[in-house]
Design a protein around this motif. Sequence first.
Motif, PDB file in Angstrom:
ATOM      1  N   LEU A  42       1.141  -1.363   0.147  1.00  0.00           N
ATOM      2  CA  LEU A  42      -0.201  -0.131   0.087  1.00  0.00           C
ATOM      3  C   LEU A  42       0.771   1.344   0.091  1.00  0.00           C
ATOM      4  N   ALA A  47       2.980   0.917  -4.897  1.00  0.00           N
ATOM      5  CA  ALA A  47       1.933   1.302  -4.310  1.00  0.00           C
ATOM      6  C   ALA A  47       0.610   1.202  -4.677  1.00  0.00           C
ATOM      7  N   GLN A  51      -2.716  -0.784  -3.859  1.00  0.00           N
ATOM      8  CA  GLN A  51      -3.906  -0.120  -3.421  1.00  0.00           C
ATOM      9  C   GLN A  51      -5.180  -0.732  -4.406  1.00  0.00           C
ATOM     10  N   ASP A  93      -0.003  -3.453   4.994  1.00  0.00           N
ATOM     11  CA  ASP A  93       0.787  -3.043   3.992  1.00  0.00           C
ATOM     12  C   ASP A  93       2.254  -3.797   4.193  1.00  0.00           C
ATOM     13  N   GLN A  95       4.824  -3.107   1.997  1.00  0.00           N
ATOM     14  CA  GLN A  95       5.403  -1.907   1.453  1.00  0.00           C
ATOM     15  C   GLN A  95       6.733  -2.599   0.281  1.00  0.00           C
TER      16      GLN A  95
END
Length: 424
Positions: A42, A47, A51, A93, A95
Amino acid sequence: MSKRWGRVIASIIAIALLAGFAVSDVACAEEKVIKIGTLFPLTGPVALAGQRCKAAVEAAVEVINNSYPNIPVPLADQEGILDGYKILLIHADHQGKPDVGKSEAERLFDQEGVFAIIGSYNSAVTKPASLVAERRKRIFMCGASSSAALTKRDTRYFFRIAPTDETESIEFVHFIKWLNKTEGTNYKTFGVIYENTEFGKHAAQEAKKAIEEAGFEYVADVAFNPGATNLNSEVQMLKGKNPDVVFGACLGADYILWIKTMKQLSWLPKVSLNYCSGYQDPLIAKQLGGDGDYFMGTTGYSPELAELMPAVAPVEEIYKSKIDPPVPFDSDSIQEAVAMLVLAQAIEKVGSLDTEKIVDALYANEWDSPLSLGEKVAFAPGGQNIKAMSTITQLIGGEYRRVFPEEFANAEPVVPMPSWDQRK
């Protein structure tokens, strides 16, 4: 109060507390909630993709939890599953970092008490995170991670929806053979540019295998570190070897940089075919404009496939409401929605949250999947969806034109790619 009655009351309280913990772990009997974890990037370099994957799972859950009798997908005409249970998503998340993914998977299972996890987009993260689930004998549903190695680990609790870089490599080679036969091309030499990750390295291995088994020459093997700010030396290596065909395993901004660097150095292969990559992202295609034209890649879904998949449109409208800016499904995000819908079907079919029975059911049955190109999902040992299908498209003027296989094609491929100085 006597000591005897005190001990009795204490025992009753202890039993009640234990029973409460057992129920609340994954599904609260009073609230009728089933917790499902999502694990996507996220934040970090990919990202946007993460998302979208998260929003896709949310769209699937909205269809499951509420009655949408006019949406032609399984479970849409009822509210919830197991006679009224609703799915509650717990998001995490990672990353884009494998160590973070592993620790977040542990947290989702051990602290959040989720029943299963859906994730993780990046193959390098999916690998350790899914092993967390395997050790706990919990289900891990994977929509889009493409490394074929993930379903060759003899796991029981891991299930992947999308095609793999192995099947895509074979499809790429078949396409070049078809071009040589039908278009009179004579493409013989191949190169691969790939990010130095689980995804990229495995894609390169599968590419080399498919290329050499088909009798072609593998002349350029070019790796780069994801998130690079300069790809001049890597593109110079490709230019020096000058392969006819290049396979690309480049995500997000790396894909943009690769194309812009090729333009800067005035070089292009005759054909460029791309795995799960920036090629599939409509926003990246828009950013590149005409520079992104004539590149090709595999996709399990793009808006141009909508006519073949009429059930997608109403679910896509829900999805668009959950992502900013609103964009259509892409090949990765839609696979995550499918993962959620298939898991919910299996839970409903079994009629309980017995993980072992659900796993057995996932393997034993063929699942309806109107959001998949092949319309069905079925899992082989190891968890690969053997019904996974994709098409090869070519991007021209912002439109993904279907060019292969012939039964799905709506356009002829433009080969060789026009050189930079031939473009408007």
